[in-house]
Design a protein around this motif. Structure first.
Motif, short mmCIF file in Angstrom:
data_model
loop_
_atom_site.label_atom_id
_atom_site.label_comp_id
_atom_site.label_asym_id
_atom_site.label_seq_id
_atom_site.Cartn_x
_atom_site.Cartn_y
_atom_site.Cartn_z
N ASN A 271 0.86 -1.18 0.00
CA ASN A 271 0.00 0.00 0.00
C ASN A 271 0.90 1.23 0.00
O ASN A 271 1.60 1.49 0.98
N LEU A 272 0.87 2.00 -1.08
CA LEU A 272 1.80 3.11 -1.26
C LEU A 272 1.42 4.36 -0.49
O LEU A 272 2.24 5.27 -0.36
N CYS A 273 0.18 4.45 -0.03
CA CYS A 273 -0.33 5.61 0.71
C CYS A 273 -0.26 6.89 -0.13
O CYS A 273 0.73 7.62 -0.10
N ASN A 274 -1.31 7.13 -0.88
CA ASN A 274 -1.47 8.38 -1.63
C ASN A 274 -0.31 8.66 -2.58
O ASN A 274 0.39 9.66 -2.47
N TYR A 275 -0.14 7.76 -3.53
CA TYR A 275 0.94 7.91 -4.50
C TYR A 275 0.44 8.80 -5.65
O TYR A 275 -0.19 8.32 -6.59
N LEU A 276 0.70 10.09 -5.53
CA LEU A 276 0.23 11.07 -6.50
C LEU A 276 1.30 12.12 -6.76
O LEU A 276 1.71 12.85 -5.86
N GLU A 277 1.70 12.20 -8.01
CA GLU A 277 2.76 13.13 -8.40
C GLU A 277 2.25 14.57 -8.36
O GLU A 277 1.14 14.85 -8.83
N PRO A 278 3.04 15.49 -7.78
CA PRO A 278 2.65 16.90 -7.82
C PRO A 278 2.70 17.42 -9.25
O PRO A 278 3.40 16.85 -10.09
N PRO A 279 1.91 18.45 -9.56
CA PRO A 279 1.20 19.37 -8.66
C PRO A 279 -0.24 18.97 -8.36
O PRO A 279 -1.04 19.82 -7.97
N TYR A 280 -0.57 17.70 -8.52
CA TYR A 280 -1.94 17.27 -8.23
C TYR A 280 -2.12 17.00 -6.74
O TYR A 280 -1.16 16.73 -6.01
N ALA A 281 -3.39 17.06 -6.30
CA ALA A 281 -3.72 16.89 -4.89
C ALA A 281 -4.60 15.66 -4.71
O ALA A 281 -5.41 15.33 -5.58
N ASP B 258 -8.08 16.58 -1.16
CA ASP B 258 -8.28 17.96 -0.70
C ASP B 258 -7.20 18.84 -1.32
O ASP B 258 -6.07 18.38 -1.54
N PHE B 259 -7.54 20.08 -1.60
CA PHE B 259 -6.63 20.96 -2.34
C PHE B 259 -5.31 21.20 -1.62
O PHE B 259 -4.32 21.61 -2.22
N GLU B 260 -5.27 20.95 -0.30
CA GLU B 260 -4.04 21.17 0.46
C GLU B 260 -3.08 19.98 0.40
O GLU B 260 -1.92 20.09 0.78
N ASN B 261 -3.58 18.81 -0.07
CA ASN B 261 -2.77 17.59 -0.05
C ASN B 261 -1.94 17.47 -1.33
O ASN B 261 -2.25 16.68 -2.22
N ILE B 262 -0.89 18.25 -1.39
CA ILE B 262 0.01 18.23 -2.53
C ILE B 262 1.44 18.04 -2.02
O ILE B 262 1.88 18.78 -1.14
N TYR B 263 2.14 17.05 -2.55
CA TYR B 263 3.54 16.88 -2.18
C TYR B 263 4.37 18.01 -2.78
O TYR B 263 4.15 18.41 -3.95
#
Length: 353
Positions: free
Chosen positions: A21-31, A34-39
């Protein structure tokens, strides 16, 4: 230090299978959500490095991934680490210009993936269970048929069952109202049970799909993923159903063997009775997830009879069960701050001699 139970030295007739389980594997600038959840770029690179370091250190041959928002990035990462075969069959949902929800599962392999398919539920069976005709998995499971050396084609399933979190039930009563507490509690109870119904139904429909596929293909089965619940009781225990009730049970018991799936931890315990370990040590299963200070096992790898050492015609046995959890039990900020909130479970499957 990761928990490792009686490890054996890997060799050419051993393959390693992992659920991650990678836990929120999302490349920025996407969130995510919620709009605050950006790496930040630095955080994203740390997450990428953490995953790469795990793969280099542990060297699994097949990995089932959960919580994938950016499959293209993941495919590139694993390819660089020696996994040329990668499959994903679904995509996360874009709910705003840059906010995603509903991550998907994926699978990576050192060995050729011959075919992939979504797991489709049996509509008639779903109806007989009292489910709506349009019932859907909360996250679409994937089936990948992988040509594994020595084992031949194997059907590998990756799942991420519905979590225990109840849905958002809007309460219009003001918080300071005397009725708020009652409405909030009843909404929590109803929402939690609805999640349980969804999770249990997903497990039942998945298992029947696996059985139907097994009857058709005869391929060995590997099922891996985040089950979001305890496998041993409650709404998931039917995944380990080994009998059929009725007066003809004893007559067909041996015919059911190919269609049963087993918890890899139990198979490991059965195949590796080491006299130097007492029963208490052998019985302890490391947790794969923590909520506060409470640990639980949510991540599993289940295997068909071909990997059961007690089955006369088995191909292999579970020679090692490994819980990679140092980031959970002894985290180091610089190393683990962008890791994952789950342990990574790996099993080693060794050919029977």
């Amino acid at each position: 230090m990761s928990h490792e139970a009686c490890s054996s030295v890997p060799h050419s007739d051993t393959i390693k299978v992992a659920t991650f389980n990678l836990c929120n594997y999302l490349e920025p600038p996407y969130a995510f959500y919620d709009f605050e959840n950006i790496y930040s770029l630095e955080q994203w690179q740390k997450k990428q490095d953490w995953i790469s370091n795990y793969l280099v250190e542990q060297q699994p041959d097949i990995i089932g991934f959960q919580e994938v928002f950016s499959p293209e990035s993941l495919q590139l990462l694993v390819k660089e680490q020696g996994y040329p075969y990668f499959a994903v069959i679904d995509e996360a949902e874009l709910v705003d210009d840059y906010i995603y929800q509903s991550p998907v599962v994926a699978i990576a392999s050192r060995y050729p993936i011959n075919a992939t398919s979504p797991v489709k539920q049996n509509a008639e069976l779903a109806k007989s269970m009292g489910l709506q005709g349009d019932f859907q998995f909360s996250r679409q499971p994937i089936r990948a048929t992988i040509n594994i050396p020595h084992f031949g084609p194997c059907d590998c399933y990756v799942v991420h069952f519905k979590s225990k979190r109840p849905g958002d039930n809007k309460i219009d009563t003001p918080v300071d109202s005397s009725h708020y507490a009652v409405e909030a509690l009843t909404a929590e109870i109803a929402g939690s049970w609805a999640s349980s119904i969804q999770r249990g139904s997903e497990a039942a429909l998945l298992l029947t799909a696996i059985i139907e596929r097994k009857a058709q293909s005869g391929n060995p089965v590997l099922l891996m993923g985040d089950f979001n619940d305890n496998l041993q009781d409650g709404v998931l225990q039917h995944l380990l159903t080994h009998t059929v009730r009725g007066r003809y049970q004893s007559n067909i018991d041996h015919l059911l063997t190919p269609y049963r799936i087993h918890d890899s931890w139990a198979l490991f315990q059965s195949a590796n009775q080491h006299p130097e370990y007492d029963e208490a040590q052998q019985a302890h299963r490391p947790y794969s997830h923590y909520f506060g200070n409470k640990g639980s096992v949510l991540d599993y790898i289940l295997l068909s009879c071909e990997f059961d050492a007690e089955y006369q015609e088995s191909l292999a046995e579970v020679s090692n069960y490994h819980t990679y959890d140092r980031h959970l039990i002894n985290p180091i900020f610089e190393r683990d701050s962008q890791s994952t909130d789950h342990a990574v479970i790996t099993v080693s499957l060794t050919l029977r001699s």
